[in-house]
Enzyme design. Structure first.
Site, PDB file in Angstrom:
ATOM      1  N   ALA A 175       9.222   5.502   3.334  1.00  0.00           N
ATOM      2  CA  ALA A 175       9.722   5.110   4.654  1.00  0.00           C
ATOM      3  C   ALA A 175       9.141   3.760   5.063  1.00  0.00           C
ATOM      4  O   ALA A 175       9.863   2.862   5.499  1.00  0.00           O
ATOM      5  CB  ALA A 175       9.357   6.184   5.685  1.00  0.00           C
ATOM      6  N   GLU A 176       7.816   3.619   4.936  1.00  0.00           N
ATOM      7  CA  GLU A 176       7.161   2.338   5.184  1.00  0.00           C
ATOM      8  C   GLU A 176       5.991   2.148   4.243  1.00  0.00           C
ATOM      9  O   GLU A 176       5.382   3.115   3.765  1.00  0.00           O
ATOM     10  CB  GLU A 176       6.650   2.220   6.631  1.00  0.00           C
ATOM     11  CG  GLU A 176       7.727   1.947   7.671  1.00  0.00           C
ATOM     12  CD  GLU A 176       8.192   3.217   8.355  1.00  0.00           C
ATOM     13  OE1 GLU A 176       9.197   3.160   9.090  1.00  0.00           O
ATOM     14  OE2 GLU A 176       7.562   4.279   8.156  1.00  0.00           O
ATOM     15  N   THR A 177       5.692   0.877   4.002  1.00  0.00           N
ATOM     16  CA  THR A 177       4.491   0.447   3.285  1.00  0.00           C
ATOM     17  C   THR A 177       3.790  -0.557   4.181  1.00  0.00           C
ATOM     18  O   THR A 177       4.440  -1.424   4.774  1.00  0.00           O
ATOM     19  CB  THR A 177       4.857  -0.204   1.946  1.00  0.00           C
ATOM     20  OG1 THR A 177       5.528   0.761   1.122  1.00  0.00           O
ATOM     21  CG2 THR A 177       3.630  -0.718   1.221  1.00  0.00           C
TER      22      THR A 177
END
Length: 278
Positions: free
Chosen positions: A46-48
């Site tokens: 989803a996010e880094t």
């Protein structure tokens, strides 16, 4: 290429691997924006996030937050996961039990109590009614009749959320959105659970754009929903959300409204620690 410390953190569940995963690259000051975006695309999470030295003297660290396709000024589970990664790497909690994060949306306080953390939600930058034409389209995306949407609001705080309220958690869990109609919308749907249970609301979050999918557990959306639901008298000042049920996750988001401040929190667990070559 340089070897950098790397972490993967599970956010918003007291059971590891049942919340929302976050990749964190430490000491990333030497990476370009293109490097960061490419790696975030590769992780396909989803996010880094990328930990950097703070520019603001009031901050403990600075973070840049990337999805697979774009950089975000703020996001909820990346805020908690990054704070956990920073602490695990030797960071220390400040006075009052807080860590201060610097991101593109400004300074964000994170309250730390062991493995339970909560962020103070930034103010909404768009908070208004949704146009009727948009609601007709959203009903079609969700595969429901327009009349099933009881209320709606823009809830933009980095991500461009549109909040939609349905009558019950059963209605939420029954949704089968049409990816072909989603476009670039970011839709968060909420409905009340049966009284007396562990959680008071069920939430689901749907993203469009380059990748169409459902987010397991979403801090930014729940921050916006908390503002809206408490302002309209739908939710009490403290409540717990379940999210990720359809995805076989056990997401639990704890909401606390203290005056004008909205705190969004849950359990945060480091699951992977190592290095990455970038």
């Amino acid at each position: 290429m340089t070897s950098l410390r790397y972490s993967e953190i599970d956010v918003f569940s007291d059971t590891p691997y049942r919340g929302n995963a976050l990749a964190v690259v430490h000491d990333a000051d030497g990476l370009s924006s293109a490097d960061m975006q490419q790696f975030a695309n590769w992780t396909n999470l989803a996010e880094t996030t990328f930990l950097l030295a703070p520019a603001d003297p009031q901050a403990d660290y600075r973070v840049r937050i990337f999805t697979a396709s774009e950089e975000l000024p703020f996001a909820g589970h990346p805020t908690l996961g990054t704070a956990k990664a920073w602490l695990d790497a030797g960071g220390t909690v400040g006075p009052g039990g807080f860590v201060v994060q610097e991101c593109a949306a400004g300074l964000v306080r994170v309250r730390v109590d062991g493995d339970v953390m909560a962020f103070e939600a930034p103010p909404l930058t768009r908070y208004e009614a949704v146009a009727e034409t948009d609601l007709q389209h959203i009903a079609g995306v969700l595969g429901i009749a327009r009349g099933q949407i009881l209320d709606s609001s823009w809830l933009v705080n980095g991500p461009r959320w549109i909040g939609v309220r349905l009558a019950s958690s059963d209605d939420i869990l029954a949704l089968r959105p049409d990816p072909g109609k989603l476009g670039d919308l970011e839709i968060g749907v909420v409905g009340p659970c049966s009284p007396g249970g562990e959680t008071q609301f069920e939430v689901r979050a749907f993203f469009g754009g380059d990748a169409v999918w459902e987010d397991p557990v979403t801090g930014s959306l729940n921050a916006g929903l908390a503002r809206w639901l408490t302002d309209t008298g739908i939710a009490p000042p403290q409540y717990v959300v379940s999210q990720g049920t359809v995805l076989h996750r056990l997401g639990r988001v704890h909401i606390g409204v203290e005056g004008e401040a909205i705190w969004v929190g849950g359990h945060v667990t480091r699951c992977v620690a190592g290095t990455v070559r970038l």
